[in-house]
Design a protein around this motif. Sequence first.
Motif, PDB file in Angstrom:
ATOM      1  N   THR A   6      13.335  -3.773  -0.187  1.00 30.85           N
ATOM      2  CA  THR A   6      14.895  -3.401  -0.689  1.00 30.85           C
ATOM      3  C   THR A   6      15.429  -2.483   0.651  1.00 30.85           C
ATOM      4  O   THR A   6      15.077  -1.279   0.730  1.00 30.85           O
ATOM      5  CB  THR A   6      15.179  -2.800  -2.140  1.00 30.85           C
ATOM      6  N   LYS A   7      16.965  -2.887   0.861  1.00 27.31           N
ATOM      7  CA  LYS A   7      17.666  -1.857   1.675  1.00 27.31           C
ATOM      8  C   LYS A   7      19.133  -1.833   1.084  1.00 27.31           C
ATOM      9  O   LYS A   7      19.583  -2.722   0.566  1.00 27.31           O
ATOM     10  CB  LYS A   7      17.919  -2.655   2.969  1.00 27.31           C
ATOM     11  N   VAL A   8      19.475  -0.505   0.967  1.00 25.22           N
ATOM     12  CA  VAL A   8      20.244   0.011   0.201  1.00 25.22           C
ATOM     13  C   VAL A   8      21.454   0.711   1.402  1.00 25.22           C
ATOM     14  O   VAL A   8      20.893   1.421   1.790  1.00 25.22           O
ATOM     15  CB  VAL A   8      20.277   0.835  -0.821  1.00 25.22           C
ATOM     16  N   PHE A   9      22.854   0.000   1.542  1.00 20.15           N
ATOM     17  CA  PHE A   9      23.653   0.393   2.448  1.00 20.15           C
ATOM     18  C   PHE A   9      24.781   1.149   1.672  1.00 20.15           C
ATOM     19  O   PHE A   9      25.257   0.660   0.938  1.00 20.15           O
ATOM     20  CB  PHE A   9      24.351  -0.815   3.135  1.00 20.15           C
ATOM     21  N   THR A  10      24.781   2.569   2.426  1.00 18.28           N
ATOM     22  CA  THR A  10      26.010   3.110   1.925  1.00 18.28           C
ATOM     23  C   THR A  10      27.213   2.720   2.973  1.00 18.28           C
ATOM     24  O   THR A  10      26.920   2.772   4.276  1.00 18.28           O
ATOM     25  CB  THR A  10      25.667   4.627   2.238  1.00 18.28           C
ATOM     26  N   GLY A  11      28.414   2.612   2.484  1.00 20.26           N
ATOM     27  CA  GLY A  11      29.545   2.157   3.343  1.00 20.26           C
ATOM     28  C   GLY A  11      29.885   3.196   4.198  1.00 20.26           C
ATOM     29  O   GLY A  11      29.561   4.482   4.076  1.00 20.26           O
ATOM     30  N   ASN A  12      30.201   2.772   5.441  1.00 20.63           N
ATOM     31  CA  ASN A  12      30.771   3.639   6.390  1.00 20.63           C
ATOM     32  C   ASN A  12      32.547   3.942   6.260  1.00 20.63           C
ATOM     33  O   ASN A  12      33.224   3.529   7.102  1.00 20.63           O
ATOM     34  CB  ASN A  12      30.462   3.203   7.881  1.00 20.63           C
ATOM     35  N   VAL A  13      32.753   4.475   5.198  1.00 18.70           N
ATOM     36  CA  VAL A  13      34.085   4.772   4.979  1.00 18.70           C
ATOM     37  C   VAL A  13      34.035   6.262   4.512  1.00 18.70           C
ATOM     38  O   VAL A  13      33.028   6.821   3.963  1.00 18.70           O
ATOM     39  CB  VAL A  13      34.422   3.915   3.673  1.00 18.70           C
ATOM     40  N   LEU A  14      35.212   6.833   4.593  1.00 16.90           N
ATOM     41  CA  LEU A  14      35.725   8.213   4.364  1.00 16.90           C
ATOM     42  C   LEU A  14      35.128   8.442   2.807  1.00 16.90           C
ATOM     43  O   LEU A  14      35.236   7.777   1.821  1.00 16.90           O
ATOM     44  CB  LEU A  14      37.135   8.194   4.241  1.00 16.90           C
ATOM     45  N   CYS A  83      28.644   2.095  -2.339  1.00 21.41           N
ATOM     46  CA  CYS A  83      28.085   0.928  -1.709  1.00 21.41           C
ATOM     47  C   CYS A  83      28.393  -0.051  -1.086  1.00 21.41           C
ATOM     48  O   CYS A  83      29.145  -0.862  -1.880  1.00 21.41           O
ATOM     49  CB  CYS A  83      26.854   0.676  -2.831  1.00 21.41           C
ATOM     50  N   SER A  84      27.920  -0.466   0.290  1.00 18.34           N
ATOM     51  CA  SER A  84      28.647  -1.777   0.736  1.00 18.34           C
ATOM     52  C   SER A  84      27.739  -3.055   0.298  1.00 18.34           C
ATOM     53  O   SER A  84      28.400  -3.927  -0.119  1.00 18.34           O
ATOM     54  CB  SER A  84      28.660  -1.699   2.227  1.00 18.34           C
ATOM     55  N   LYS A  85      26.248  -2.788   0.339  1.00 17.50           N
ATOM     56  CA  LYS A  85      25.530  -4.058   0.039  1.00 17.50           C
ATOM     57  C   LYS A  85      24.170  -3.648  -0.221  1.00 17.50           C
ATOM     58  O   LYS A  85      23.668  -2.397   0.164  1.00 17.50           O
ATOM     59  CB  LYS A  85      25.617  -5.040   1.105  1.00 17.50           C
ATOM     60  N   VAL A  86      23.312  -4.294  -0.763  1.00 21.38           N
ATOM     61  CA  VAL A  86      21.741  -4.064  -1.053  1.00 21.38           C
ATOM     62  C   VAL A  86      21.154  -5.427  -0.640  1.00 21.38           C
ATOM     63  O   VAL A  86      21.577  -6.493  -0.910  1.00 21.38           O
ATOM     64  CB  VAL A  86      21.442  -3.788  -2.464  1.00 21.38           C
ATOM     65  N   THR A  87      20.230  -5.558   0.111  1.00 23.64           N
ATOM     66  CA  THR A  87      19.421  -6.463   0.469  1.00 23.64           C
ATOM     67  C   THR A  87      18.039  -6.467  -0.238  1.00 23.64           C
ATOM     68  O   THR A  87      17.549  -5.397  -0.210  1.00 23.64           O
ATOM     69  CB  THR A  87      19.319  -7.082   2.050  1.00 23.64           C
TER      70      THR A  87
END
Length: 638
Positions: A6-14, A83-87
Amino acid sequence: MFIYKTKVFTGNVLSAGTRNSVCLQLVGTKGSSPVVHINKLLMLKRGSVRNIEIKSQKDLGQLYLIRLNAKKLILRQDKDWFCSKVTVTTPENEEVLFPCYNWLSTEEPLAIRDATAKLVFTDIPEGRVEREKELEKRQGYFKYFPLDGKCTRTVFLSVLKQTVHLTFREQFGSPSSRKATSDSLLGFQYVKEHWEEDEFFGYQFLNGINPMLIQRCSKLPDNFPVTDDMVKASFQGQLTLTEEIQNGNIYLADYARLNGIPANMINNKQQYMAAPLVLLYKTADDKLMPIAIQLKQKPGEDNPIFFPTDSKYDWLMAKIFVRSADFVEHELTTHLLRTHLLSEVFAMATLRNLPPIHPLYKLLIPHSRYTFQINIQARNDLISDDGIISKNAAIGGKGLNMFLKKAAAALTYSSLCLPEDIAARGLESIPNFYYRDNGEKLWNIIHSYVEGMVKFYYDSDSHVEDDSELQKWIGEIFTHGFLEKQETGVPKSFGTVPELVKFLTMVIFTASVQHAAVNNGQHDFVGWMPNCPTSLQKGPPTTKGQCTEETMWETFPDIDVTAYGLITVNLLSSQSPDFRALGSFPNERFVEATPLKLIEKLQEDLQAYGEDIETRNVGRPLLYLYLAPEEIENSVAI
Ligand code: FE2
């Protein structure tokens, strides 16, 4: 043992990162994985990716959901996590995407469906349960504002809180000015130099910020008794007015909606608005020239019809009253109601009725970005009782709501569909109509994109009919956007694929192209006050021969009113720093090959459309760039 990488992506936003403890669980048709901690004591940093192996004793079957939970650390609670997305790569080596693009607070867990779009009747039974839960939650958060611009504090706060937390907080940012570009400064400068000219006055009915009022005149209105004799000078002794009407060369702009609307008091002084009728003539060399203006609706001795042959200031004052009336029609009907408030209704219906796994949620959600925020700001800062428009425009005060209600009552579906609107107003062949020419091309590009999407997900008309979520969506739009009025022509249900395609095209067109056409030039056309006064402090002239330059200056608004108008239109024409152009969808919501190809095709079509914009503008004294692709935002965001 079954291993899910699993990959957990934290968004690149403020402010996206968090130190809260975040847990993840995978859910499949055969069972759920153990709950795992993603970060333990580590911070989830903005723009970072966490790799986790989730081990399960059993095969989870088809993954259709992930659950995310946040808990505060022992000592303190940190901010929400974006969280932007999870794959997830399954033991069978299949990658499953879970698009999130949401904030996770410690108060409420998130349940995120996989990215493959599904209609309610093609979803698995477990998925249908999740859809219902999600919509029930959203219907608690999101409530409609009334179309007249007023709302209760409770509804207002609820919507604001949830739009910030659930969907849109990533997008906050302070606006920067599009109008610092040299093209725009040229536009403003042009207006300043040409505002008194008849040709430019006529030009603005087609390519200014309100191209929505003019129509071909096939018969003079009974309350506008212009005779052949009165305007023969405009035709230089060739044909008569009657003949030119028959030839299709006469156009009308009628501001009847302003009739009977009370004007504001500003600085303790009564203000004035006219409800003019304007007759325009398309000359042999394709210019649109005003030939007669009557400032009030009821003809009479105290309501003279003005002509270009009148004294300079009689004629100029008549045009100034028309431009001031056009400010009201433009800001309240064309801009606020027909783009901002309608887009809000479409966004609200989408959030309340379509779960994120619905293909039309994926299609529409980029076109509602920032819309609640900007409308809440407009309600607070512009049209509230002490808002800038309420305090500094002739339409402020009780007239504002009266006018908006009239405008809302006159809304029709076909007037929102550019090709039908142009035909209904008889403007198919009028030359030099750049709004129409650009708008039609863009309508067709969006239509083709939407058609591809709808046909991919709906095999037949019966699929459209059977989509209960979609039917509720249009039902709410019919009720809250069009007040359940059949005569608006808005469907209250969908029966066929083409009906759905047309409506969705209109929704996207309204939020993007139409808003750009009526929003982006505000600084150019309204910034120079004499071209578009927000208020006038003397009434329309009742006899001829009385107007002088002095009268004109006495009629113009006070300097503070002028300054507020300038500040407002400057802000309203600005572009946000995280502007997303039409067709730019950085959030991955679709995964199937066909929709991805359709998005690519949309982007190619827009690029091809944009490539010859500069060529088309060659030779024009005033460039028409409001519908250049890089100027059109995906949504009503400013
Ligand atoms: Fe706007």
